[in-house]
Scaffold this active site. Sequence first.
Site, short mmCIF file in Angstrom:
data_model
loop_
_atom_site.label_atom_id
_atom_site.label_comp_id
_atom_site.label_asym_id
_atom_site.label_seq_id
_atom_site.Cartn_x
_atom_site.Cartn_y
_atom_site.Cartn_z
N GLY A 54 7.40 71.18 -13.93
CA GLY A 54 7.36 69.78 -13.74
C GLY A 54 9.00 69.70 -13.09
O GLY A 54 9.87 70.42 -13.42
N GLY B 31 10.98 65.72 -19.11
CA GLY B 31 11.10 65.62 -20.47
C GLY B 31 10.36 67.03 -20.95
O GLY B 31 9.67 66.96 -21.97
N LYS B 32 10.66 68.02 -20.37
CA LYS B 32 10.10 69.24 -20.75
C LYS B 32 10.37 69.75 -22.12
O LYS B 32 9.69 70.22 -23.06
CB LYS B 32 10.11 70.50 -19.86
CG LYS B 32 9.38 70.15 -18.28
CD LYS B 32 9.60 71.21 -17.44
CE LYS B 32 10.92 71.34 -16.89
NZ LYS B 32 11.40 70.22 -16.15
N THR B 33 11.70 69.64 -22.16
CA THR B 33 12.30 70.17 -23.79
C THR B 33 11.82 69.14 -24.72
O THR B 33 11.41 69.75 -25.92
CB THR B 33 14.01 70.14 -23.56
OG1 THR B 33 14.49 70.93 -22.49
CG2 THR B 33 14.57 70.49 -24.81
N GLY C 99 7.96 83.60 -36.61
CA GLY C 99 7.07 82.78 -37.31
C GLY C 99 6.90 81.34 -36.70
O GLY C 99 6.21 80.35 -37.30
N HIS D 159 21.30 56.11 8.05
CA HIS D 159 21.93 57.21 7.26
C HIS D 159 21.63 56.86 5.69
O HIS D 159 21.73 55.50 5.39
CB HIS D 159 23.22 57.53 7.30
CG HIS D 159 23.61 58.16 8.65
ND1 HIS D 159 23.51 57.72 9.92
CD2 HIS D 159 24.07 59.44 8.82
CE1 HIS D 159 23.84 58.56 10.55
NE2 HIS D 159 24.05 59.61 10.07
#
Length: 932
Positions: free
Chosen positions: A141, A146-148, A212, A580
């Site tokens: 994305g 907000g991946k983290t 783990g 512009h």
Amino acid sequence: MRRIEIVLGELERLTRGLCLADLAQETAFTAEAIGFNLGLARNSVSKDLNQLWNDGLAIKSRGRPVYFLHRQALETLLGRQLEESEREVRSVADVLPHEEHYAPDDPFTSLIGYDRSLRDAVEKGRAAVLYPHGLHVLLTGPSGVGKTFFAELMHRFACEQASGAIPPLVYFNCAEYAHNPELLSSHLFGHRQGAFTGANEHKTGLVEQADGGYLLLDEVHRLSYEGQEKLFSILDKGEYRPLGVSSQPRSISVRLICATTEPVGSALLRTFQRRIQVCIDLPGIHQRSVEEQIELIVGFLQRESRKIERTVSIDKPLLLWLLNKPLEGNIGQLKSDIQFLCAQAWASGMTEHNDTLQLDKRLAEMSVNPTPEQRLLVDTLFEGKARLNIDARTLPALKTSLATGAEIEESDLFYSFLTREYVNLRNSNVPPAETLAILKNKLSSIFEYGLYSRDSVAHPPRYGDQIEERVTLLIGCVEQVLGFSLPENLVNPLRKHFLALIGYVQRGLIPQLYSSSLILDRCKDEYDNATLLCRKINELLHIQCPATEVVWLCLFLKECRHYRQRIDASPDCGVILIAHGATTATSQAQYVNRVLERELFSAIDMPFEQSVHDTLETLTQMIQTRQYRRLILLVDIGSLIHFGSTISKLFQIDVLLMPNITLTSLLEVGLDLSYETSDLPQLTALLQSKNIPCQLCTPQQENGGKVLVISCITGMGTAEKIKKVLEESFGELMSQDTRMVILDYNEVRSLERVQQALNASERLAGIVGTFQPGLPDIPFISLEELFSEQGPELVLSLLTPDLSNAERRLEMERSAMRFISALTMESIINHISVLNPQRILKEMEGVFNHLTSSLSLKPSRQVTLRFLIHCCCMVERIVINRKPLQMALESQPNLDARAFSVIKSAFLPIEDAYAIRLSDAEYFYIYELLYS
């Protein structure tokens, strides 16, 4: 009919107009509201309602005011029988069934959109955690979605599910050691003492720390291919070796969560991708629903409210601006922008001592043109108030309010809204005059949203043939009143509305509400036509058409005429605004179109990083697609002011060019086009009489010509050589309309001094030189760019900006070889003293063309340049020394024998012409040069 029966009938009608979302909002009916509808005294209605409650025909709420609902209608809505204990409830919402949610300990429920746009992502994330031993995950994305945070939620969910030790989450940004694979290996896998210089002690790697649990690899696309391959053993076998350890690999139980903003196919090895079982794509903020965007905004404001321990108050224009603000950084940028807005408001109100932080439209950077859906939901959220106060308790109540505005799924949005809103306003004891004013303000938005929603465009279901025939006749009556046929995108919502109207009237769900003040001022001229159509509805559908239908028909007829006006408004004449900025042109065009109530202006935005040529290409494609035969072109500054003559010559059309455009002049042009004339000569004279600068460009006008300035800080000699190379390469394109001027570097730094070198009718095409002079909006090509792969293409963009992409590719093929030849000639003249440079270069070009054709090669310009210079110098070296390069060649198992043979054959004419022989070492070097 007795009075109590009339009251019971009205209570049933009102209750049947509710949905479950209304009950969640505590929507019910007071004696005063029912009395107002029926024209009865409140105390009389209250007496009857209490009698109905005693008889078991109604339920009521405790407290003041007392709310009533029709029992049987409520049971139908709930789909169950009410218990005797539910005859009197603490609140209306108590009768609702308990909703199913994820378990309260599910961290994903804190994610806005977990049950909507992010439902698939959440289900994949939960599955990856719950599967025995877990699965590896790839989060994709754009930046800031907000991946983290999603990875942290997965970890928290895993902690909730863990029966033993809490699994760790270790974070690593792959950009840290992207260019140092050994340090990367040490950081990920650890190392033993003495593994490399400076490894004075054993070090535990991140992989072992994450044993783990989870290892979050952020920006995984920054890992080199070698770095990705180092992870294969973990992905395949759950094993790894610390740096410097050659013994048995160590077993590990770790799940990777990889995050990237880049396209997966171009950034990651295919062999790496297929080892990751779960891919989760998180959408950008503008791919989320409007209600989710509002929840995000309010959530961030609520967070700031807790931080500063004050209520945050926001007005409607600022909230709409935040919804429409371009957000390249997505949710992360939105969070930062909101923090900055709060900081601005805090700084401006530091001298004031109150408990509320005021955010208002003065903090917005520009005006916006919100969609009907945005206006609808924001209106629902504000509930007629000027401001929305946000504190720690706001978000839960807001979600309910937004759900009410977003989940209207009835067959006709206009009447479902009108019924619900009217009931809410009357139950809130809003005076009748104010009720009408509030409804009037909302009707336009709700009409547009219902008319142009995606659901309305889809084909509605068919009913019985007799009803369908009558509705078709009604649509024909509407077209007869309008004087033109309706397109399908307006016929579908009209048909859907008529079919829904029948059901609403038969069920008695439309409030007996009507006032001419409900008709918007801009629609009042359609009143007579709407009244005529209401009589047709009575006649064809055999129903008593409600007076409120006049309001809807007035809106619909006015919208149809605007639609026709947009189609008929000089379809051969385009009106295009170029400015512009990332959204400058679009915002201004939308604003003026809304003021004029017609889609007159089209817009082309020119972001900072977009070139003049790309902007011109966008403009030419728009003109070709829409087949304009005349054009009104409005621009702001810089090279855009030259587009008028370019477009006029390219398409052989008249172009009215308006430079230095402002919002005021845009409005002036729009009004003149709407009410005065669209004839370009007449419009030009009209605008000039108002002192608005404009210029009519025609194909017959003489072109003033272009000037290309060349300037080098190293001296005039270098500039002369560059000029010579450009003349030999692009002389045919320059013809009579382009000339090159050599100027000193100090002169180029001032636009006024550059203009002095130009004639009055000439324009500056661009500058080629050593350093960027910093002139605004003047194209510049550095020497490094000139002699790079893109050099010829950059020069072409200056000399011929009006070429299409196809024409540009063709011209590139013609000019590129001449450009390389010119550069090669300049180079070999400095190195060849015996042979004729022109002759040997021409012969080598023949050899090169033969090789590329025979071997199907497409070498870069750099390779072409190196080949020609090397081979010309090689021939002179052998001629002078009378012997070729002699060196022992190692066995080359990967050598293409056929290609090597073709190279030898191609040089036979050269060997014969100069009486020389090339060694295998010379041929091998040429082979490597071509295939490097």
